[in-house]
Design a protein around this motif. Structure first.
Motif, mmCIF file in Angstrom:
data_model
loop_
_atom_site.group_PDB
_atom_site.id
_atom_site.type_symbol
_atom_site.label_atom_id
_atom_site.label_comp_id
_atom_site.label_asym_id
_atom_site.label_seq_id
_atom_site.Cartn_x
_atom_site.Cartn_y
_atom_site.Cartn_z
ATOM 1 N N SER A 146 42.324 35.094 36.794
ATOM 2 C CA SER A 146 43.055 35.026 38.240
ATOM 3 C C SER A 146 42.737 35.810 39.368
ATOM 4 O O SER A 146 41.538 36.903 39.132
ATOM 5 N N ASN A 147 42.973 35.684 40.471
ATOM 6 C CA ASN A 147 42.674 36.454 41.594
ATOM 7 C C ASN A 147 43.044 38.144 41.385
ATOM 8 O O ASN A 147 42.351 38.920 41.568
ATOM 9 N N THR A 148 44.065 38.102 40.805
ATOM 10 C CA THR A 148 44.696 39.530 40.432
ATOM 11 C C THR A 148 43.754 40.081 39.380
ATOM 12 O O THR A 148 43.357 41.393 39.491
ATOM 13 N N GLU A 149 43.457 39.339 38.231
ATOM 14 C CA GLU A 149 42.810 39.873 37.324
ATOM 15 C C GLU A 149 41.422 40.286 37.867
ATOM 16 O O GLU A 149 40.865 41.229 37.447
ATOM 17 N N ALA A 150 40.676 39.420 38.396
ATOM 18 C CA ALA A 150 39.338 39.594 39.144
ATOM 19 C C ALA A 150 39.317 40.774 39.927
ATOM 20 O O ALA A 150 38.086 41.537 39.914
ATOM 21 N N SER A 151 40.147 40.801 40.805
ATOM 22 C CA SER A 151 40.373 42.101 41.680
ATOM 23 C C SER A 151 40.348 43.290 40.834
ATOM 24 O O SER A 151 39.667 44.239 41.168
ATOM 25 N N ASP A 152 41.239 43.447 40.088
ATOM 26 C CA ASP A 152 41.506 44.558 38.961
ATOM 27 C C ASP A 152 40.129 44.771 38.365
ATOM 28 O O ASP A 152 39.747 46.103 38.263
ATOM 29 N N ALA A 153 39.689 43.819 37.727
ATOM 30 C CA ALA A 153 38.522 44.007 36.870
ATOM 31 C C ALA A 153 37.264 44.589 37.635
ATOM 32 O O ALA A 153 36.673 45.460 37.193
ATOM 33 N N VAL A 154 37.035 43.880 38.812
ATOM 34 C CA VAL A 154 35.944 44.430 39.781
ATOM 35 C C VAL A 154 36.028 45.936 39.960
ATOM 36 O O VAL A 154 35.100 46.803 40.046
ATOM 37 N N GLN A 155 37.166 46.232 40.383
ATOM 38 C CA GLN A 155 37.586 47.697 40.774
ATOM 39 C C GLN A 155 37.251 48.556 39.445
ATOM 40 O O GLN A 155 36.656 49.694 39.576
ATOM 41 N N SER A 156 37.899 48.159 38.164
ATOM 42 C CA SER A 156 37.456 48.921 37.143
ATOM 43 C C SER A 156 36.003 48.903 36.726
ATOM 44 O O SER A 156 35.623 50.004 36.472
ATOM 45 N N ALA A 157 35.248 47.961 36.802
ATOM 46 C CA ALA A 157 33.920 47.938 36.822
ATOM 47 C C ALA A 157 33.358 48.812 37.564
ATOM 48 O O ALA A 157 32.221 49.705 36.995
ATOM 49 N N ILE A 158 33.291 48.861 38.666
ATOM 50 C CA ILE A 158 32.621 49.625 39.807
ATOM 51 C C ILE A 158 33.155 50.936 39.591
ATOM 52 O O ILE A 158 32.175 52.022 39.649
ATOM 53 N N THR A 191 30.372 35.879 40.419
ATOM 54 C CA THR A 191 31.628 34.902 40.570
ATOM 55 C C THR A 191 31.085 33.489 40.876
ATOM 56 O O THR A 191 29.796 33.225 40.984
ATOM 57 N N ALA A 192 32.013 32.982 41.261
ATOM 58 C CA ALA A 192 31.651 31.146 41.741
ATOM 59 C C ALA A 192 32.890 30.448 42.550
ATOM 60 O O ALA A 192 33.834 31.235 42.068
ATOM 61 N N LYS A 193 32.445 29.942 43.363
ATOM 62 C CA LYS A 193 33.760 29.024 44.040
ATOM 63 C C LYS A 193 34.753 28.362 42.855
ATOM 64 O O LYS A 193 35.822 28.432 43.102
ATOM 65 N N GLN A 194 33.852 27.917 41.765
ATOM 66 C CA GLN A 194 34.571 27.042 40.915
ATOM 67 C C GLN A 194 35.458 27.855 40.178
ATOM 68 O O GLN A 194 36.481 27.246 39.757
ATOM 69 N N TYR A 195 35.457 29.434 40.303
ATOM 70 C CA TYR A 195 36.271 29.952 39.343
ATOM 71 C C TYR A 195 37.515 30.240 39.997
ATOM 72 O O TYR A 195 38.572 30.676 39.592
ATOM 73 N N GLY A 196 37.675 30.069 41.431
ATOM 74 C CA GLY A 196 38.879 29.935 42.165
ATOM 75 C C GLY A 196 39.436 31.586 42.566
ATOM 76 O O GLY A 196 40.475 31.702 42.842
ATOM 77 N N ASN A 197 38.482 32.232 42.154
ATOM 78 C CA ASN A 197 38.950 33.970 42.240
ATOM 79 C C ASN A 197 38.196 34.749 43.237
ATOM 80 O O ASN A 197 38.099 35.949 43.382
ATOM 81 N N VAL A 214 37.898 22.975 41.586
ATOM 82 C CA VAL A 214 37.790 24.582 41.613
ATOM 83 C C VAL A 214 38.965 24.989 40.942
ATOM 84 O O VAL A 214 40.530 24.377 41.013
ATOM 85 N N ASP A 215 39.256 25.807 40.040
ATOM 86 C CA ASP A 215 40.239 26.615 39.140
ATOM 87 C C ASP A 215 41.251 27.217 40.352
ATOM 88 O O ASP A 215 41.077 27.595 41.359
ATOM 89 N N SER A 216 42.572 26.708 40.021
ATOM 90 C CA SER A 216 43.619 26.992 40.812
ATOM 91 C C SER A 216 44.289 28.210 40.407
ATOM 92 O O SER A 216 44.834 28.063 38.939
ATOM 93 N N TRP A 217 44.864 29.044 41.016
ATOM 94 C CA TRP A 217 45.584 30.220 40.704
ATOM 95 C C TRP A 217 46.708 30.376 41.635
ATOM 96 O O TRP A 217 46.544 30.422 42.817
ATOM 97 N N ASP A 218 47.887 30.501 40.937
ATOM 98 C CA ASP A 218 49.076 31.023 41.846
ATOM 99 C C ASP A 218 48.953 32.009 42.924
ATOM 100 O O ASP A 218 49.567 31.962 43.974
ATOM 101 N N ASP A 219 48.080 32.841 42.660
ATOM 102 C CA ASP A 219 47.985 34.354 43.499
ATOM 103 C C ASP A 219 46.958 34.193 44.441
ATOM 104 O O ASP A 219 46.794 35.111 45.354
ATOM 105 N N ARG A 220 46.327 33.065 44.559
ATOM 106 C CA ARG A 220 45.191 32.877 45.725
ATOM 107 C C ARG A 220 45.610 33.188 47.015
ATOM 108 O O ARG A 220 44.592 33.929 47.781
#
Length: 304
Positions: free
Chosen positions: A29-41, A50-56, A292-298
């Protein structure tokens, strides 16, 4: 002192340096992706895929901006990849989609832009649009994803710039031997998606035995295998402990016999391929339609 795998780069055919280990965010999800990106960096990653198809993309964009600020980094310190969505393929539509994707990611340029799949009748025009973006300096490198030898050769025969990267499914069970041989011969780099191969690879007895010998996890053995195979690798995780664990590849090396044992696990059975898509087999029942994957937090992450 040996440089960490996480800090090592590969030189693409156009001279651009790409990290050999990065973070993937598929099915996040967008929240998961945002948190993971911050953690990774925060933990030393510099390649984010990432990709548009991922919806995040919006979540990834927020994560990038927060991580840059929190870690006192500059945009040039990161290597950001996204992909042309199948439904956006074509010349003008690709150019429009690129602008929309940059906006979602809160970026002014991309490090790598890929064609997600070779959509029948469209990928040549899509590539010509990407060549335009590359020549204009909007993208530092361009490439493809999920292109077999036939599609790659067709692209080379009808366009001007060779893709610098082909992102393919690669793991101990899907090793793309013929394709890698072809790509090595022309100087194209391979990037592995689904590099851990899921439960079937992670629980394989050969992998487990090698992991036990080195006091490592199955995932670490597989990632080390991919590294020693000379690939760019983007394992996905949303858990910080696994994001960190996936970088612990420096204190062991797989022997020649261990590499051979893993190579012998190859089944060349791709989990998803052209015949699974409606754009290639439009009359097949239950063929994948592009969406495109749909996430409630988009909406929470879209630029205002």
């Amino acid at each position: 002192m040996v440089e960490r795998v996480l800090n090592q780069t590969m030189t693409l055919s156009n001279g651009v340096e790409i990290p050999v280990l990065g973070l993937g965010v598929w099915k996040s999800s967008n929240t998961e992706a945002s948190d993971a990106v911050q953690s990774a960096i925060r933990n030393g990653y510099r390649l984010i895929d990432t990709a548009k198809q991922y919806g995040n993309q919006p979540g990834v964009g927020v994560g990038i901006q927060k991580a840059l600020k929190d870690n006192h980094l500059n945009r040039k310190d990161l290597f950001i990849t996204t992909k042309v969505y199948n439904g956006d393929q074509g010349y003008e539509s690709t150019l429009r989609a690129f602008e929309e994707q940059l906006k979602e990611l809160r970026l002014t340029y991309l490090d790598l832009y890929l064609i997600h799949w070779p959509v029948d009748g469209k990928y040549i025009d899509t590539w010509r649009a990407m060549e335009k973006l590359y020549r204009e300096g909007r993208v530092r490198a361009i490439g493809v994803s999920n292109f077999d030898i036939s599609c790659l050769q067709d692209l080379l025969d009808h366009t001007d710039i060779m893709p610098q990267v082909n992102q393919m499914e690669f793991n101990p069970l899907v090793q793309e031997e013929e394709l890698i041989g072809y790509m090595n011969a022309i100087g194209m780099s391979m990037e592995a998606w689904s590099p851990l191969g899921g439960g079937q690879a992670l629980n394989n007895p050969t992998i487990l035995e090698i992991a036990q010998k080195h006091d490592k996890t199955s995932a670490q053995v597989i990632l080390r295998f991919n590294y020693q195979m000379g690939l760019i690798t983007i394992p996905k995780s949303v858990h910080e402990e696994r994001i960190i664990a996936n970088t612990m590849l420096d204190d062991f090396e797989l022997s020649e016999s261990e590499m051979l044992a893993i190579q012998q696990l190859n089944q060349e059975k791709r989990s998803l391929w052209y015949e699974d898509f409606a754009w290639h087999t439009p009359h097949r029942q239950q063929a994948f339609a592009d969406s495109v994957d749909s996430w409630d937090d988009r909406s929470e992450y879209l630029p205002k």
